[in-house]
Design a protein around this motif. Structure first.
Motif, PDB file in Angstrom:
ATOM      1  N   HIS A   1      -9.318   2.136   1.738  1.00  0.00           N
ATOM      2  CA  HIS A   1      -8.936   2.367   3.141  1.00  0.00           C
ATOM      3  C   HIS A   1     -10.090   1.956   4.043  1.00  0.00           C
TER       4      HIS A   1
ATOM      5  N   HIS B   1       1.076   5.416  -1.938  1.00  0.00           N
ATOM      6  CA  HIS B   1       0.497   6.403  -2.854  1.00  0.00           C
ATOM      7  C   HIS B   1       1.654   7.066  -3.597  1.00  0.00           C
TER       8      HIS B   1
ATOM      9  N   HIS C   1       0.859  -1.209   0.000  1.00  0.00           N
ATOM     10  CA  HIS C   1       0.000   0.000   0.000  1.00  0.00           C
ATOM     11  C   HIS C   1       0.886   1.247   0.000  1.00  0.00           C
TER      12      HIS C   1
ATOM     13  N   ASP D   1       2.582   3.043   3.076  1.00  0.00           N
ATOM     14  CA  ASP D   1       1.562   4.093   2.963  1.00  0.00           C
ATOM     15  C   ASP D   1       2.161   5.489   2.790  1.00  0.00           C
TER      16      ASP D   1
ATOM     17  N   HIS E   1      -4.963  -0.052   6.611  1.00  0.00           N
ATOM     18  CA  HIS E   1      -5.065   0.374   8.018  1.00  0.00           C
ATOM     19  C   HIS E   1      -5.808  -0.616   8.931  1.00  0.00           C
TER      20      HIS E   1
HETATM   21 ZN    ZN Z   1      -3.296   4.988   1.935  1.00  0.00          ZN
END
Ligand code: ZN
Ligand code: GUN
Length: 442
Positions: free
Chosen positions: A237, A84, A82, A327, A276
């Motif tokens: 998420h 971005h 995960h 993340d 998460h």
């Molecule tokens: Zn994220």
């Protein structure tokens, strides 16, 4: 075909270790460790793994280019479940919590990806960082702009890396410039799937950002895409922050809980990656286990945004599959070494343990299993794709000093995760090619 043999200490996992004693010495041990190993690479794959001396006597080394990485340690390349990529320039942005951070920095930053030139530049910088940190597979979020995902996959293809990415779907609760519609997000995602899913080493993830930024019509479109393309991933998420959870439930009052929103639209399943998963009820945990969805532990982000402490043991006890991830840019480092370290500390605060064999399994084969890709990446064996990381536990003066007192592999791994960062990554091989030493930026 050209044959290369890497010589070094080699560690690769076969399954999740139960504890520090669950090593190589026992029948059916969790991992293989070779003191003087040889890994033969050809055509982008591993073709042999064994003791280097045996390879020499059997003639395997003749005609091969031998690259000697001794005394370093070779593992499978790290896998990040995960991240971005479009947030590469907002790490370390000062905010109180998730929603403030999204509104103040993230939604501004992602607007820049309307420019294909910007997307191309950041893709290139992003892959430089992954390679520098030893990551060879990542599951990435693009921005709302389809062209951001084109730029990502084009760069992944240039570097011959196994990468997963998706265009974020978001049709409300965001600035105008970042909103698509249920229909346009369906159409754009569909054409990206047609263009990139299964092309070379690329795979597509259908990516509704989270319940807050998608109308029911858009989540329905995401469900329809997943039903039509069950071999794609689904990423979103879940259960990150108390305010986020409350707002999601306000927007979907008919759902029993946050997980119930995704459940109702058919978004859960063995290829669903849920970032998460910190604050979940027993019912939600049961649903994740039942649907074989993956809860992704994002320790640096969860600490940085003050989101909470992931309950790895609790989720595992209920049979939930787990991955670990950076993340970025809520996360604060591009690499799995810093991530494992922060993960260890999160679990310490919960009174849970994660030993170094479990950590390094999680960052390699464990994450490959979470992605259903363990037949291709995440371990070193004949037939596997040749994605590898070479680690130096003496990379800094402080690490070298500490190494003087280290006598076991477990201690060395623990030192690497606790004190190591990109400086400990000597080389990263992607599809059999050395990618770190040849990089252009310092
Ligand atoms: Zn994220
Ligand atoms: N929830 C929705 N979007 C995001 C994001 O970009 N980062 C994190 N950490 N949580 C999110």
């Amino acid at each position: 075909m050209e044959k290369t043999i890497l010589r070094a200490r080699v560690l690769t996992f076969h399954r999740a270790p139960f504890g520090l004693e669950d090593g190589v010495l026992k029948e059916g041990g969790a991992f293989t460790y070779l003191e003087d190993g040889g890994i033969t690479l050809s055509g982008g794959h591993v073709t042999a793994l064994g003791d280097f001396s045996t390879m020499e006597t059997s003639g395997e080394t003749s005609g091969a280019q031998v690259i000697d990485h001794r005394p370093h340690l070779i593992l499978p390349g790290f896998i990040d479940t995960h991240i971005h990529y479009v947030q590469s320039q907002i790490l370390a942005s000062y905010a109180g919590s998730l929603l403030e951070w999204l509104e103040t920095y993230t939604f501004l930053e992602e607007q820049k990806f309307a420019s294909p030139d910007h997307a191309a530049r950041i893709s290139s910088c992003f892959f430089d960082e992954l390679v520098r940190h030893g990551t060879t597979t990542a599951v990435a979020y693009g921005s709302v702009h389809a062209a951001s995902v084109d730029a990502f996959f084009a760069e992944a293809e240039r570097r011959n890396l196994r990468m997963i990415c998706g265009k974020v779907m978001m049709d409300r609760e965001a600035p105008d410039a970042l909103r698509d519609t249920a229909q346009s997000s369906y159409d754009d995602s569909k054409s990206l799937i047609d263009r990139w899913h299964g092309r070379g080493r690329g795979l597509y993830a259908i990516t509704p950002r989270f319940a807050i930024t998608s109308t029911p019509a858009q989540l329905e479109a995401a469900g329809a895409l997943l039903a039509a393309h069950p071999d794609c991933y689904l990423q979103t998420h879940l259960g990150e922050n108390a305010e986020e959870i409350r707002y999601s439930q306000d927007l979907y009052p008919e759902a029993p809980d946050y997980t119930g929103i995704y459940e109702a639209f058919g978004l859960l399943g063995p290829r669903s990656l849920l970032g998460h998963c910190i604050h979940l009820t027993d019912r939600e945990i049961g649903v994740l286990a039942e649907t074989k969805s993956v809860a992704v532990f994002c320790p640096t982000s969860n600490l940085f945004l003050g989101s909470g402490l992931f309950d790895r043991a609790g989720l595992q006890a209920q049979g939930v599959r787990i991955g670990i991830a950076t993340d970025v840019g809520g996360g604060t480092n591009f690499g799995l070494l810093r991530t494992l370290d922060e993960g260890y500390k999160v679990l310490q605060l919960r009174g849970e343990r994660m030993d170094p064999f479990q950590s390094f399994h999680m960052a390699t084969r464990g994450n490959a299993e979470a992605l259903g890709l363990s037949d291709r990446v995440g371990s070193i064996a004949p037939g596997m794709e040749a994605d590898l990381v070479v680690l130096d536990a003496r990379a800094t003066p402080a690490m070298a000093l500490r190494m003087e007192t280290v006598s076991t592999l477990a201690e060395e791994l623990f030192l690497l995760q606790t004190m190591g960062d990109d400086r400990a990554v000597v080389e990263t091989y992607g599809g059999g090619r050395p990618l770190k030493s040849g990089r252009t930026r310092p």
